[in-house]
Design a protein around this motif. Structure first.
Motif, PDB file in Angstrom:
ATOM      1  N   ARG A 108       0.806  -1.225   0.000  1.00 12.78           N
ATOM      2  CA  ARG A 108       0.000   0.000   0.000  1.00 12.78           C
ATOM      3  C   ARG A 108       0.840   1.277   0.000  1.00 12.78           C
ATOM      4  O   ARG A 108       0.295   2.365  -0.157  1.00 12.78           O
ATOM      5  N   ASP A 111       0.529   4.124  -2.590  1.00 13.28           N
ATOM      6  CA  ASP A 111      -0.591   5.058  -2.496  1.00 13.28           C
ATOM      7  C   ASP A 111      -0.166   6.307  -1.738  1.00 13.28           C
ATOM      8  O   ASP A 111      -0.473   7.434  -2.145  1.00 13.28           O
ATOM      9  N   GLN A 114       2.250   8.348  -3.947  1.00 16.57           N
ATOM     10  CA  GLN A 114       1.561   9.085  -5.007  1.00 16.57           C
ATOM     11  C   GLN A 114       0.867  10.324  -4.461  1.00 16.57           C
ATOM     12  O   GLN A 114       0.797  11.352  -5.135  1.00 16.57           O
ATOM     13  N   ARG A 115       0.378  10.233  -3.242  1.00 18.51           N
ATOM     14  CA  ARG A 115      -0.285  11.379  -2.617  1.00 18.51           C
ATOM     15  C   ARG A 115       0.724  12.417  -2.129  1.00 18.51           C
ATOM     16  O   ARG A 115       0.408  13.602  -2.044  1.00 18.51           O
ATOM     17  N   TRP A 284      -2.517   9.453   6.771  1.00 15.37           N
ATOM     18  CA  TRP A 284      -2.713   8.456   5.716  1.00 15.37           C
ATOM     19  C   TRP A 284      -2.860   7.059   6.304  1.00 15.37           C
ATOM     20  O   TRP A 284      -3.733   6.288   5.882  1.00 15.37           O
ATOM     21  N   ALA A 288      -6.060   4.686   5.779  1.00 16.43           N
ATOM     22  CA  ALA A 288      -5.906   3.419   5.052  1.00 16.43           C
ATOM     23  C   ALA A 288      -6.353   2.238   5.897  1.00 16.43           C
ATOM     24  O   ALA A 288      -6.994   1.315   5.396  1.00 16.43           O
TER      25      ALA A 288
END
Length: 292
Positions: A108, A111, A114-115, A284, A288
Motif C-alpha cells: 500500500r 498510495d 503518489q499522494r 494516511w 488506510a
C-alpha cells in the motif's frame, strides 16, 4: 585573537577559488567593493597578506594558498551537511515489524507516495523495542503489542482479529480440521500472549488434535508464505492477509470463527511528532487502516 567572521572567510575563499574579486562578488551576490573590504579586513586581522594584487589579476600568497585550501574544504563540508539536512526533511523513516512491513504496508505504500511525491520513504523492519528519544533517525515506529496495555508514548491505530486461511488449491482437496496441516506463529517475544489453535478449537467445539499436524513459525509472514505455498491452514491476522484474500490467493476457512488478536501501536519521537511529514503519514495510515 578573535576568530574571523564567516562573511570575510567566505569572500576570501570565493576570490581565491575563482581568481577574481569581481567574479567572487557575482557568485556571492555582493559588490566587488564589499568583497575587497572583507578581504582587507581579514588581512588586517590576521596580520598577513593573502593576495598579490595586480592590475587585472590576483594571486594568493603562500599564506593565502594555505588558508584558501582549508577554507574551501571547510565550506564544502558545511554545504554537504546543510544539503543532508534539507534532504532529511523530505525523508520519512518508518520502523515497523517484518510482518506488518511485508504483508500490509509494502502493498500500500505506493498510495502514500503518489499522494505525497515530495517525501521519500525508508522502511526499517524490526521487532525490537524502539526508543525514539535516542534513535533520532527513525521518525515513526509501528509495533505489535497486547491490545489491553497502553503507554504514554504510543497509541493504538488498529486492533486485529484472527482467522484461519488457506490457499484455494489446498482447500480443494477437501480437508477437515482433523486432517488439515495447521500453521501458526509462536512469537519469540514471550510478552505476547499466544494466539493458537487451541483457542480456535474451543470456539469451534473441536476436541484435541494431533500435534504432529501442527507447524509453528517465529514470524507471521512465514506462516502466510507457507499457506500461499499450499502447506496447510494458517491461523493469522485478517489485517495482514486482506490483500491476498482480495486477490484470491488465500481463502477464509470456517469464516464464522474469529478470535480477538493483538494491536498495532504508533510511536513517534518527541522531536518530530508534530512535523508535517510525520503528521501526513499518520493521517494516511489511519485512513488506510479504516478503509481496510
Amino acid at each position: 585573537m578573535s576568530f574571523p567572521s564567516l562573511c570575510a572567510l567566505r569572500a576570501f575563499e570565493a576570490a581565491a577559488r575563482l581568481g577574481s574579486f569581481k567574479t567572487a562578488a557575482e557568485a556571492l551576490h555582493l559588490s566587488p567593493t564589499a568583497v575587497s573590504h572583507h578581504i582587507r579586513g581579514l588581512e588586517a586581522q590576521l596580520g598577513v597578506s593573502l593576495f598579490v594584487r595586480r592590475t587585472r589579476a590576483i594571486t594568493p600568497t603562500e599564506a593565502g594558498l594555505q588558508l584558501s585550501q582549508a577554507a574551501t574544504h571547510a565550506f564544502s563540508e558545511l554545504e554537504a551537511a546543510v544539503a543532508a539536512l534539507r534532504d532529511d526533511e523530505n525523508r520519512l523513516t518508518i520502523s515497523t515489524t517484518p510482518a506488518f512491513a511485508t504483508l500490509w504496508l509494502a502493498p500500500r505504500i505506493d498510495d502514500f507516495e503518489q499522494r505525497h511525491p515530495d517525501l521519500r520513504i525508508r522502511l526499517v523492519s524490526s521487532t525490537e523495542p524502539v526508543d525514539l528519544e535516542r534513535d533520532r533517525e527513525v521518525d515513526i515506529a509501528i509495533r505489535y503489542s497486547a491490545a489491553e496495555s497502553d503507554t504514554d508514548d504510543s497509541r493504538i491505530v488498529v486492533r486485529e482479529s484472527i482467522g484461519a486461511f488457506a490457499s484455494p488449491a489446498y482447500l480443494a482437496i477437501g480437508v477437515s480440521i482433523e486432517t488439515a496441516d495447521r500453521l501458526a506463529t509462536r512469537w519469540p517475544d514471550t510478552r505476547l500472549a499466544p494466539i493458537d489453535w487451541s483457542t480456535w478449537q474451543a470456539q469451534a467445539g473441536v476436541g484435541p488434535l494431533d500435534d504432529a499436524k501442527l507447524r509453528t513459525f517465529a514470524h507471521e509472514q512465514e506462516v502466510v508464505q507457507a499457506a500461499l505455498a499450499g502447506k496447510g491452514v494458517a491461523l493469522v491476522s485478517e489485517l495482514l492477509v486482506r490483500d491476498m484474500v482480495a486477490r484470491g490467493w488465500l481463502v477464509a476457512w470456517r469464516p464464522e470463527i474469529r478470535m480477538p488478536g493483538h494491536a498495532y501501536r504508533l510511536i513517534s519521537g518527541p522531536l518530530n511528532r508534530h512535523t508535517r511529514r510525520v503528521q501526513r503519514f499518520t493521517d494516511w495510515l489511519e485512513a488506510a487502516l479504516a478503509r481496510d
